[in-house]
Every structure is written in structure tokens, then in C-alpha cells.
Write a protein that holds these residues in place. Structure first.
Motif, PDB file in Angstrom:
ATOM      1  N   UNK A 238     -30.788 -63.437  32.123  1.00  0.00           N
ATOM      2  CA  UNK A 238     -29.704 -63.708  31.190  1.00  0.00           C
ATOM      3  C   UNK A 238     -29.856 -62.976  29.858  1.00  0.00           C
ATOM      4  N   UNK A 239     -31.080 -62.548  29.506  1.00  0.00           N
ATOM      5  CA  UNK A 239     -31.307 -61.964  28.187  1.00  0.00           C
ATOM      6  C   UNK A 239     -31.757 -60.507  28.227  1.00  0.00           C
ATOM      7  N   UNK A 240     -31.540 -59.854  29.344  1.00  0.00           N
ATOM      8  CA  UNK A 240     -31.856 -58.429  29.431  1.00  0.00           C
ATOM      9  C   UNK A 240     -30.603 -57.689  29.873  1.00  0.00           C
ATOM     10  N   UNK A 241     -30.706 -56.398  29.934  1.00  0.00           N
ATOM     11  CA  UNK A 241     -29.554 -55.580  30.279  1.00  0.00           C
ATOM     12  C   UNK A 241     -29.078 -55.944  31.684  1.00  0.00           C
ATOM     13  N   UNK A 242     -27.798 -56.246  31.789  1.00  0.00           N
ATOM     14  CA  UNK A 242     -27.220 -56.651  33.068  1.00  0.00           C
ATOM     15  C   UNK A 242     -26.951 -55.449  33.956  1.00  0.00           C
ATOM     16  N   UNK A 243     -27.306 -55.577  35.196  1.00  0.00           N
ATOM     17  CA  UNK A 243     -26.952 -54.577  36.200  1.00  0.00           C
ATOM     18  C   UNK A 243     -26.477 -55.319  37.444  1.00  0.00           C
ATOM     19  N   UNK A 244     -25.282 -55.049  37.896  1.00  0.00           N
ATOM     20  CA  UNK A 244     -24.788 -55.741  39.086  1.00  0.00           C
ATOM     21  C   UNK A 244     -25.582 -55.394  40.332  1.00  0.00           C
ATOM     22  N   UNK A 245     -26.403 -54.357  40.259  1.00  0.00           N
ATOM     23  CA  UNK A 245     -27.216 -53.963  41.401  1.00  0.00           C
ATOM     24  C   UNK A 245     -28.584 -54.643  41.429  1.00  0.00           C
ATOM     25  N   UNK A 246     -28.873 -55.447  40.430  1.00  0.00           N
ATOM     26  CA  UNK A 246     -30.183 -56.099  40.360  1.00  0.00           C
ATOM     27  C   UNK A 246     -30.388 -57.023  41.552  1.00  0.00           C
ATOM     28  N   UNK A 247     -31.511 -56.875  42.250  1.00  0.00           N
ATOM     29  CA  UNK A 247     -31.767 -57.759  43.393  1.00  0.00           C
ATOM     30  C   UNK A 247     -32.113 -59.184  42.967  1.00  0.00           C
ATOM     31  N   UNK A 248     -32.270 -59.417  41.680  1.00  0.00           N
ATOM     32  CA  UNK A 248     -32.651 -60.738  41.190  1.00  0.00           C
ATOM     33  C   UNK A 248     -31.452 -61.605  40.830  1.00  0.00           C
ATOM     34  N   UNK A 249     -30.254 -61.014  40.768  1.00  0.00           N
ATOM     35  CA  UNK A 249     -29.084 -61.739  40.304  1.00  0.00           C
ATOM     36  C   UNK A 249     -28.235 -62.179  41.506  1.00  0.00           C
ATOM     37  N   UNK A 250     -28.072 -63.496  41.688  1.00  0.00           N
ATOM     38  CA  UNK A 250     -27.213 -63.972  42.768  1.00  0.00           C
ATOM     39  C   UNK A 250     -25.814 -63.372  42.635  1.00  0.00           C
ATOM     40  N   UNK A 251     -25.244 -62.982  43.745  1.00  0.00           N
ATOM     41  CA  UNK A 251     -23.928 -62.352  43.733  1.00  0.00           C
ATOM     42  C   UNK A 251     -24.022 -60.838  43.828  1.00  0.00           C
ATOM     43  N   UNK A 252     -25.164 -60.281  43.467  1.00  0.00           N
ATOM     44  CA  UNK A 252     -25.365 -58.850  43.611  1.00  0.00           C
ATOM     45  C   UNK A 252     -25.424 -58.522  45.102  1.00  0.00           C
ATOM     46  N   UNK A 253     -24.876 -57.368  45.493  1.00  0.00           N
ATOM     47  CA  UNK A 253     -24.979 -57.007  46.912  1.00  0.00           C
ATOM     48  C   UNK A 253     -26.421 -56.794  47.350  1.00  0.00           C
ATOM     49  N   UNK A 254     -27.323 -56.659  46.396  1.00  0.00           N
ATOM     50  CA  UNK A 254     -28.733 -56.441  46.700  1.00  0.00           C
ATOM     51  C   UNK A 254     -29.582 -57.697  46.545  1.00  0.00           C
ATOM     52  N   UNK A 255     -28.922 -58.799  46.160  1.00  0.00           N
ATOM     53  CA  UNK A 255     -29.660 -60.040  45.900  1.00  0.00           C
ATOM     54  C   UNK A 255     -30.358 -60.537  47.154  1.00  0.00           C
ATOM     55  N   UNK A 256     -31.565 -60.973  46.953  1.00  0.00           N
ATOM     56  CA  UNK A 256     -32.325 -61.573  48.038  1.00  0.00           C
ATOM     57  C   UNK A 256     -33.062 -62.781  47.492  1.00  0.00           C
ATOM     58  N   UNK A 257     -32.659 -63.966  47.919  1.00  0.00           N
ATOM     59  CA  UNK A 257     -33.366 -65.168  47.470  1.00  0.00           C
ATOM     60  C   UNK A 257     -34.814 -65.115  47.926  1.00  0.00           C
TER      61      UNK A 257
END
Length: 86
Positions: free
Chosen positions: A53-72
Motif C-alpha cells: 500500500x505504501x510503495x509504487x503500485x504496479x498492476x503486474x506485481x505478483x503480491x497484489x490480489x487482482x493482478x494477473x500475476x498474483x499468486x497467494x
């Protein structure tokens, strides 16, 4: 305060995790630590969420739910690794 001043002068981001992990008494929050030093899996999740939440947002980040690269599984493995190495 000196670190915050330096960050402003150098146009650097300051991520203050102190507010997330420390209790009012100045020690690691009892709700998120197991032994007074190491965080619990819930503590690592809080830490990870704060960084997301406090760093530069990237929709490709695998750490962010909703990203196509997200992996729980990836997020859980990082948290497990941190708690196992602690």
C-alpha cells in the motif's frame, strides 16, 4: 526526524514500518509476535500489506490480489519462509 529530513532533501521515499509493527509501549506489538522478537504469520501479512500500500503500485506485481500475476501461494511462501527463518 533526521532520516525523514534527509529523505525529503534527497527526494527519497520513507517507509515507516514502525507504526505498523510497534505497540504503544515501543515494543513489537504483542498481537503480531510470538516471542517478543519475531513476527507471526499475521504480522508478516500486515508488513507485506503495508509495503504494497505504501510503495509504487504496479498492476503486474505478483503480491497484489487482482493482478494477473498474483499468486497467494507466493505470498504465503514468503510469509512461511520469514517465520521459519526467524
Amino acid at each position: 526526524d533526521l532520516i525523514a529530513k534527509m529523505c525529503r532533501e534527497e527526494n527519497l521515499a520513507l517507509i515507516n514500518l514502525y507504526d505498523v509493527v510497534m505497540g504503544a509501549d515501543g515494543y513489537l506489538n504483542e498481537d503480531i509476535n510470538s516471542d517478543g522478537i519475531h513476527m507471526t504469520p499475521e504480522g508478516y501479512k500486515m508488513w507485506l500489506n503495508y509495503l504494497i500500500e505504501h510503495t509504487v503500485y504496479s498492476p503486474d506485481s505478483p503480491y497484489i490480489p487482482g493482478s494477473p500475476y498474483h499468486s497467494q501461494n507466493l505470498v504465503d511462501s514468503i510469509i512461511t519462509e520469514q517465520t521459519d527463518n526467524g
